[in-house]
Design an enzyme around this catalytic site. Structure first.
Site, PDB file in Angstrom:
ATOM      1  N   GLU A 188      23.065  10.324 -20.433  1.00 37.77           N
ATOM      2  CA  GLU A 188      21.898   9.560 -20.240  1.00 37.77           C
ATOM      3  C   GLU A 188      21.904   8.218 -19.916  1.00 37.77           C
ATOM      4  O   GLU A 188      21.228   7.277 -20.923  1.00 37.77           O
ATOM      5  CB  GLU A 188      21.070   9.976 -21.323  1.00 37.77           C
ATOM      6  CG  GLU A 188      20.820  11.374 -21.602  1.00 37.77           C
ATOM      7  CD  GLU A 188      19.627  11.823 -22.659  1.00 37.77           C
ATOM      8  OE1 GLU A 188      19.422  11.031 -23.639  1.00 37.77           O
ATOM      9  OE2 GLU A 188      19.077  12.933 -22.589  1.00 37.77           O
TER      10      GLU A 188
ATOM     11  N   ASP B 282      18.412  20.994 -25.299  1.00 44.28           N
ATOM     12  CA  ASP B 282      17.908  19.997 -25.922  1.00 44.28           C
ATOM     13  C   ASP B 282      16.854  20.353 -26.938  1.00 44.28           C
ATOM     14  O   ASP B 282      15.819  19.996 -26.755  1.00 44.28           O
ATOM     15  CB  ASP B 282      17.776  18.826 -24.823  1.00 44.28           C
ATOM     16  CG  ASP B 282      17.398  17.363 -25.719  1.00 44.28           C
ATOM     17  OD1 ASP B 282      17.891  17.569 -26.758  1.00 44.28           O
ATOM     18  OD2 ASP B 282      16.573  16.637 -25.148  1.00 44.28           O
TER      19      ASP B 282
ATOM     20  N   GLU C 113      11.092  16.499 -32.623  1.00 42.65           N
ATOM     21  CA  GLU C 113      10.987  16.221 -30.956  1.00 42.65           C
ATOM     22  C   GLU C 113      10.697  17.615 -30.572  1.00 42.65           C
ATOM     23  O   GLU C 113      11.449  18.493 -30.638  1.00 42.65           O
ATOM     24  CB  GLU C 113      12.100  15.471 -30.390  1.00 42.65           C
ATOM     25  CG  GLU C 113      12.159  15.217 -29.152  1.00 42.65           C
ATOM     26  CD  GLU C 113      13.489  14.888 -28.689  1.00 42.65           C
ATOM     27  OE1 GLU C 113      14.632  14.815 -29.399  1.00 42.65           O
ATOM     28  OE2 GLU C 113      13.623  14.478 -27.271  1.00 42.65           O
TER      29      GLU C 113
HETATM   30  O1  GCW Z   1      16.464  14.728 -26.546  1.00 44.55           O
HETATM   31  C1  GCW Z   1      16.949  13.798 -25.948  1.00 44.55           C
HETATM   32  C2  GCW Z   1      16.022  12.700 -26.411  1.00 44.55           C
HETATM   33  C3  GCW Z   1      16.499  11.328 -26.367  1.00 44.55           C
HETATM   34  C4  GCW Z   1      17.809  11.352 -27.158  1.00 44.55           C
HETATM   35  C5  GCW Z   1      18.856  12.134 -26.616  1.00 44.55           C
HETATM   36  C6  GCW Z   1      20.110  12.203 -27.421  1.00 44.55           C
HETATM   37  C7  GCW Z   1      18.855   9.402 -28.324  1.00 44.55           C
HETATM   38  O2  GCW Z   1      14.931  12.768 -25.721  1.00 44.55           O
HETATM   39  O3  GCW Z   1      15.633  10.390 -26.924  1.00 44.55           O
HETATM   40  O4  GCW Z   1      18.355   9.919 -27.139  1.00 44.55           O
HETATM   41  O5  GCW Z   1      18.410  13.719 -26.365  1.00 44.55           O
HETATM   42  O6  GCW Z   1      20.171  13.360 -28.112  1.00 44.55           O
HETATM   43  O7  GCW Z   1      20.822  11.398 -27.177  1.00 44.55           O
END
Ligand code: GCW
Length: 842
Positions: free
Chosen positions: A302, A381, A409
């Protein structure tokens, strides 16, 4: 007590316990339990600590026992001078000191690292730890029994499932927490470590009581300035506060730091100057934090820098840190969350879920012994339902840990109650059948299955400055349960909840049963109204990961696709015709998921691309399952409110009201979810709901159909997050709007709901009247006050919500009027009004 020099500290603890029920004490409330003289005689009256050096967990155990018995029973423990006094006394020691100093003959079962032995015969109690930290865990265990009114005589040892039991905080240096829903950071502000570490101390205390031994303090999207000299001193202070609780801190690192912070012209992990730089940084850190637990690294993920910049492998990148840590005994946690976020959906074989195995499988055996690959539970995720990450079945010579998320989340962000252990257990108990042998995920991460010496657990927690820690009292059951499961993953989800509830809300059986019922129904309900059959949480993945937005899953590179169209839905991940993902599992599992007839309904859309009319094992079609599940889930959420209300007077008002607010909100938002997802797919497929509910709302009055003055129509995007796609907003930011209608419903008593949008950036005011008599009024300030987060500046599925006025008498022909006064950027938006006869959910 002067003997240990902690008088001041004890007073501090007592004061905080006497405070309001604001959640700060968590499950460590030590609430009073009536105890008469004979009861007191059955309790210990003395305390003996062996080697309670200042700041040691043994000393902490003593403090906790003194304050705990004082608070629960008003029993004042006197500390004895004698080394091994056994009568009417609690003895706390390490096993080694006990054997050495007490000439003891007691047979104590073998303890592993951090394990403890607890024996209580009522007035005599022995708490012995394999280490000082284990002894502290034993003290918390004993106090937990007492606080739950459990006076049983016991004698048992308890050992951890795995050595690594860590939490991760995603705190940024500016004090904002990524995916944090409980306020700002307790660690950082304005680029520095905060001065007042009292909340950190209490957090460490809570963590120790659930036997968490490591705490990563900063975000995995790491900022190199954490490594400045000033911040290293700050980290030293954090560690000093956590050490008495046996909690070791660690930090997340930014891979490019040698360049961005160190001024080198490279961050190549094989470059000698880079290696040297990290060694020096590591040495300096250990000067400030001699017991640093280690590092956590997110690399090549990312947008985060990593070894790929220099064509180095992920293991070469990981080993750079692992080696720097080795002389100090630290652990490197290296995240497996590496994937391409620019996938092409028109490529039928592209699949983000395959990424972890693709990146890591070939590196098996190449990681240093003190490196651990930290793997999210599912391959995408933190979704409401995912199959287990196949990476757990592809690393045999590499240490692994599972990554869970306590912070919700994708799962309602603590505004929805979702009790997570049942979800976690679907993963932990999953048998991957490596080599056709039992291979439970929990046995893989403990190191047992593949004979690894290191392994374990990490959970993203993200507590903040809100006194409830997570932003919601009731969400704390997830943190408590995480610690319990990391110690013993076979513990039952319901029994954990019973313990948490007794500690948090008291021993009343109605309270315990009600919280258990609501909590155990919560994940299934959330799955039903947010994303079924393995399609994933249908939230807005491009914005805040909160409210509904099914369209956001597709037509972008993130790879969280549903591949839904007019005819079909789901990801074909088979080897036969799809992405080949099933082939990443061991044969038995691969075969199960390869075929529709052996794939369980709850994962069918994860693994297969099917017509909407495909019949599930349940006999329903996919589309009808969607409709039914969304209705069922939202209906269950409505019952949370009435169930909680049965506890009025049984829970202190402060927490009763706060939890009620959240559950009422959840009930309303579950309807937003239900209608959005159902309307979206109804619109896409054109297949009607057999039960004629979707798109049919006999008890609603659309705001746009009312007689408007100062209000105008507004086309909401995404369309499915407004009933009929349209809402009303005031014609300007300063115009008060009025919407009127004459009611034609039969005369009766109704609950009147108003669906509106509570946006960030304004606090509009609304009044609802019947025949000019005010029924109720409200302000659009939930995001700032009632809820823990501010989510959207638009009219959408995040801001859409419902207010309810109960038991309103309505006559045919009454005039209903809403007056909306805008504020800031919020134009007093209204979607619809609904009159609910008893028992109707519309
Ligand atoms: O799910 C995603 C999140 C990001 C997060 C990433 C991760 C810290 O939206 O906010 O970043 O995973 O786990 O690295």
């Amino acid at each position: 007590m002067g003997q240990f020099g902690f008088t001041g500290l004890v007073c501090g603890l007592l004061l905080s316990l006497a405070a309001a029920e604001d959640g700060f004490a968590g499950w460590l409330r030590y609430a009073p339990i009536p105890c008469d003289t004979s009861c007191l005689q059955r309790l210990p009256s003395k305390l003996t600590l062996l080697n309670a050096t200042t700041g040691s967990p043994i000393e902490t155990a003593g403090l906790e026992l003194i304050s705990g018995l004082q608070s629960i029973f008003s029993q004042n423990l006197t500390t004895t001078q004698s080394r091994c006094d056994e009568s009417s006394s609690i003895l706390v020691a390490t096993v080694e000191d006990f054997r050495h100093e007490c000439n003891a003959t007691t047979a104590i079962p073998e303890l592993v690292q951090d394990g403890f032995w607890l024996r209580s015969t009522g007035s005599s109690v022995q708490i012995l730890g394999q280490s000082a930290r284990g002894a502290l865990y034993g003290a918390y265990e004993y106090l937990s029994l007492l606080a739950q009114g459990n006076f049983s005589h016991v004698a048992y040892s308890s050992n951890p499932h795995a050595p690594i039991r860590w939490v991760n905080q995603w705190d940024n240096m500016d004090g904002v927490i990524e995916r944090g829903y409980g306020g700002l950071s307790i660690f950082f502000k304005n680029g520095r470590v905060v001065d007042d570490l009292a909340p950190v101390k209490q957090y460490a205390r809570l963590l120790a009581s659930i036997r968490i031994n490591g705490l990563i303090v900063n975000n995995v999207n790491a900022n190199a300035t954490l490594l400045s000299a000033e911040n290293m001193r700050g980290l030293g202070r954090i560690a000093d506060v956590c050490r008495p609780y046996g909690v070791r801190i660690g930090v997340s690192l930014n891979f490019a730091s040698p360049e961005t912070l160190g001024g080198l012209d490279t961050f190549d992990p094989l470059d000698a100057t880079v290696v040297n730089w990290w060694n020096n940084i590591t040495n300096s850190l250990y000067e400030h934090v001699p017991d640093l637990a280690g590092y956590l690294v997110k690399a090549d993920s990312e947008g985060q820098p990593g070894p790929s910049t220099y064509n180095r492998t992920l293991s070469q990148g990981a080993n750079l840190f692992a080696r720097a840590l080795q002389p100090h005994g630290g652990i490197l946690m290296f995240r497996a969350f590496v994937y391409d976020s620019n996938l092409n959906e028109s490529d039928w074989k592209a699949d983000r879920a395959k990424a972890a195995v693709q990146y890591f499988k070939n590196l098996d055996g190449e990681f240093e012994e003190n490196a651990v690959v930290q793997i999210k539970y599912g391959p995408i995720d933190f979704q409401v339902r995912e199959p287990v990450s196949p990476l757990f079945a592809n690393l045999f010579e590499t240490n692994t840990a599972i990554e869970l998320e306590v912070s919700q989340e994708y799962l309602g962000q603590q505004n929805h109650l979702v009790y997570l252990p049942p979800l976690w257990k679907t993963i932990l108990n999953f048998d991957l059948r490596v080599d056709h042998k039992p291979s439970l995920v929990r046995d893989i991460i403990s190191g047992e299955r593949f004979n690894r010496t290191l392994g374990g657990w990490a959970a993203v927690v993200n507590v903040g400055t809100n006194t409830t820690w997570l932003g919601s009292h009731i969400a704390m059951s997830n943190l408590y349960a995480y610690g319990r499961l990391a110690w013993c993953p076979t513990d039952d989800s319901e029994r954990i909840l019973h313990d948490w509830t007794r500690l948090t809300f008291g021993t009343n059986s109605q309270v315990i049963n009600t919280i258990t019922n609501i909590s155990m129904a919560s994940w299934p309900a959330y799955e039903q109204y947010s994303g079924n059959l393995g399609i994933q949480t249908l939230t807005d993945i491009l914005y805040t990961h909160y409210g509904p937005n099914p369209a956001s899953q597709d037509n972008n590179g993130w790879g969280q696709w549903t591949r839904a169209d007019h005819e079909t839905v789901g990801m074909d991940r088979t080897v036969g015709n799809g992405t080949g993902y099933t082939g990443q599992y061991p044969t038995e599992i691969a075969q199960r998921f390869e075929y529709l007839n052996s794939t369980p309904d709850d994962l069918v859309l994860w693994f297969h691309h099917v017509p909407w009319t495909h019949r599930l094992h349940s006999g329903k079609t996919v589309i009808q399952h969607f409709y039914d599940a969304h209705y069922a889930g939202a209906e269950t959420a409505q019952t949370f409110v009435s169930q909680w209300e049965s506890l009025r007077g049984l829970v202190d008002k402060e927490r009763y009201d706060a939890v009620l607010d959240r559950l009422v909100y959840q009930a309303g938002h579950s309807i937003v979810w239900r209608d959005a997802v159902n309307n979206f797919y109804f619109n896409m497929t054109g297949i009607p709901d057999q039960k004629r509910r979707v798109g049919q709302h006999p008890w609603r009055i659309e705001a746009e159909s009312m007689e408007l003055d100062g209000y105008r129509l507004y086309t909401v995007s995404p369309f499915e997050t407004a009933s009929n796609g349209t809402a009303i907003v005031t014609s300007s930011n300063s115009t008060t709007g009025t919407a009127r209608t004459t009611l034609h419903f039969p005369a009766s008593t109704y609950d009147i709901g108003v669906n509106y949008y509570d946006m960030y950036g304004g606090e509009s005011h609304w009044t609802l009247s019947l025949n000019d008599q005010v029924v109720g009024e409200w302000i659009g300030n939930m995001r700032n006050h009632t809820l823990g987060n501010s989510v959207s500046i638009y009219l959408d599925g995040h801001s859409a919500t419902r207010v309810i006025f109960r038991g309103v008498k309505v006559q045919k022909g009454d005039e209903l009027k809403i007056v909306g006064r805008p504020d800031g950027v919020e134009p007093a938006p209204v979607d619809y009004v609904v009159l609910l006869p008893s028992g109707v959910v519309d």
